[in-house]
Design an enzyme around this catalytic site. Structure first.
Site, PDB file in Angstrom:
ATOM      1  N   CYS A  80      38.140  36.000  32.178  1.00 55.24           N
ATOM      2  CA  CYS A  80      37.676  36.974  33.174  1.00 55.24           C
ATOM      3  C   CYS A  80      37.948  38.413  32.743  1.00 55.24           C
ATOM      4  CB  CYS A  80      38.315  36.705  34.526  1.00 55.24           C
ATOM      5  SG  CYS A  80      37.828  35.112  35.201  1.00 55.24           S
ATOM      6  N   CYS A 198      38.154  32.834  48.483  1.00 60.09           N
ATOM      7  CA  CYS A 198      37.831  32.510  47.089  1.00 60.09           C
ATOM      8  C   CYS A 198      36.659  33.371  46.632  1.00 60.09           C
ATOM      9  CB  CYS A 198      37.439  31.045  46.961  1.00 60.09           C
ATOM     10  SG  CYS A 198      38.670  29.882  47.584  1.00 60.09           S
ATOM     11  N   HIS A 324      31.918  38.308  41.679  1.00 68.46           N
ATOM     12  CA  HIS A 324      32.706  38.110  40.464  1.00 68.46           C
ATOM     13  C   HIS A 324      31.859  37.498  39.350  1.00 68.46           C
ATOM     14  CE1 HIS A 324      35.902  37.421  37.762  1.00 68.46           C
ATOM     15  NE2 HIS A 324      36.352  36.274  38.210  1.00 68.46           N
TER      16      HIS A 324
END
Lengths: 380, 136
Positions: A80, A198, A324
């Site tokens: 990430c 999440c 994300h």
């Protein structure tokens, strides 16, 4: 060593883009960043491109679509932290005096590739236990509960804050504020983490143009933001005792960034941190030394991390609210810090923001605390 | 609950073959460094504490306590998708290391941090067993 400045920033909307490709998204972010910087395609001397699941030569595909070819292009995969590692690489090339105008791009297109959560490498000896990324962080949350008295409601307040901020960000994946009660009413994924705690599956791209001091003086137009520190660390080997409530990796990256920049945690006005889960935001800011260990969730309830609080955290909406797209995330955090420091953050503008921090941390591999972590500190 | 979790055969490599062969006999092995004495988890040929290669196998008692846990309610992976809710946990072994595992043989809601547990072995049918833990 030469100073490094961010001269241009670009970012696509984050979210589901089933009708677009990764190359197309990447090219759009590059062109916006170049336009923002006021530099031409031909001015770019080298490029670093972060992505995780896009396959070979993502950079050449995206930059080619944007009209950039022939120059050194390096593809970067660091979980990430891929995009922020691209920034680190690009900044190093300027500090070393090799180049004066470079670009760092982060790009990811996950729609259609993944439905649920990521799972660990199946060759690990601890694979095949049904571990998911949410369950990794759920176990860290349970330890935070046991050690510090943190509650489910406090973690939900972190998610609610970030969704509220995202509703003020036109580029965010989620456009609607979500209350603490709505977070708690969403489906349980891994106890105590609910669906709204999440980060989602997202597509998107973001890019920054970095320049030397000489180029800043020549082209700057008063909008350049100084990259006071750009630090990359990787996780240390674990002999057998994984630490769950304190992030040595984040702490080490932050300590070096504070030392390099001469800017201490008490001078950081706002932060964008890697909130892949609600509890993750607490672990990050506590590891960064921005809030006392164990206290962050309770302080969020008091409003200290709100846009008008003592130290706004994830004013962009963070990963939870903004989305994300893995490789794009670390660059997008820097884009947000740049826009805040320029006073271009619109409805989510933090008044008087002069110093901001971006923290990105990714991945888990067997036997190390984490894959990679970056801390960038930027100032007007 | 126990039995509902899948029991796929693990990927076995030369350096972990003794570990997996022992699981088939109901034994949990740990590595220990002959030079610095570190108890090493996960097993590997070089000691992560001192970097030396003199690593030997020792048998663990199989007893420990729950260090942390979560009840997983969603997993898209075949086999686990149908097994929810199940417990993923770190168990702190008497010998020190914290191992990633499942808690089986009890209601998932009954698991607590600090709960004493002991190892149980689910045979994969391929010369290995997955180590899991149940309330002691």
């Amino acid at each position: 060593m030469d100073d490094v400045y961010v001269l241009g920033a670009g970012m696509t909307p984050f979210g589901k883009h089933p009708d677009r490709t990764a190359a197309d998204l990447g090219a759009a972010a590059v062109l916006e960043a170049l336009d923002d910087a006021g530099v031409a395609l031909a001015d770019i001397e080298a490029a670093w491109v972060g992505s995780v699941f896009q396959g070979m030569a993502m950079g050449q595909r995206a930059l080619g679509d944007g009209g950039i070819s022939g120059i050194p292009i390096t593809n970067v995969e660091n979980a990430c932290s891929s995009g922020s590692t691209a920034i680190w690489d690009a900044a190093m090339s300027i500090r070393a005096g090799v180049y004066e105008v470079v670009i760092a791009l982060g790009v990811e297109h996950l729609t259609g590739q993944f439905r649920g959560a990521f799972t660990p490498d199946e060759s690990d000896i601890e694979a095949q236990r049904g571990l998911t990324m949410p369950s990794v962080y759920a176990m860290r949350a349970q330890r935070h509960f046991a050690e510090f008295g943190t509650t489910t409601e406090q973690l939900a307040a972190i998610a609610s804050k970030n969704k509220r901020n995202a509703a003020l960000n036109p580029l965010a994946q989620f456009k609607k504020p979500v209350t603490v009660e709505e977070v708690l009413a969403s489906r349980m994924i891994a106890d105590p983490l609910h669906l709204q705690e999440c980060a989602p599956v997202s597509d998107g791209a973001s890019a920054v143009v970095l320049v030397s001091k000489a180029k800043r003086d020549q082209l700057g137009r008063g909008r350049a933001i100084r990259l006071a520190a750009s630090v990359l660390k990787s996780g240390r080997k674990e002999v057998g005792l994984p630490e769950m409530t304190f992030e040595d990796l984040t702490h080490r990256a932050a300590e070096e960034a504070y030392a390099v920049s001469g800017i201490g945690p008490e001078e950081i006005r706002f932060a964008e941190v890697h909130d892949c889960f609600s509890i993750a935001e607490a672990l990050r800011v506590e590891g960064l030394g921005l809030f006392p260990r164990g206290e962050y969730p309770a302080r969020v309830v008091k409003g200290e991390a709100d846009l008008d609080g003592r130290l706004p955290v994830n004013g962009s909406g963070g990963l939870l609210g903004k989305g994300h797209p893995l490789g794009a995330t670390g660059v997008a955090q820097v884009v947000e810090v740049v826009r805040q420091l320029r006073g271009e953050a619109g409805d989510r503008q933090i008044p008087g923001a002069k110093v901001g921090l971006a923290h990105c941390r990714g991945g888990k591999a067997q036997g190390v605390e984490g894959t990679a972590c970056t801390v960038n500190i930027l100032t007007v | 609950m126990s039995g509902a979790l899948p029991v796929p055969a693990p990927a076995v490599f030369p350096e972990t073959a003794p570990f997996w062969e022992a699981t088939a006999r109901g034994k949990l092995l740990l590595s220990r460094c002959e030079d610095c004495g570190a108890v090493i988890w996960y097993p590997r040929p070089l000691c992560p504490a001192c970097g030396r290669p003199r690593v030997s196998w020792v048998e663990a008692s199989g007893r420990g306590s729950v260090y942390s846990f979560t009840v997983v309610h969603r997993n898209a992976v075949d086999g686990y998708r149908e097994a929810v809710p199940y417990v993923v946990a770190y168990v702190e072994l008497e010998e020190g290391p914290r191992v990633l595992t499942n808690i089986v043989g009890c209601d998932p809601e009954a698991v607590t941090i600090g709960m004493p547990v002991s190892a149980t072995f689910d045979d994969t049918g391929h010369g290995s067993a997955l180590f899991r833990f149940r309330p002691a």
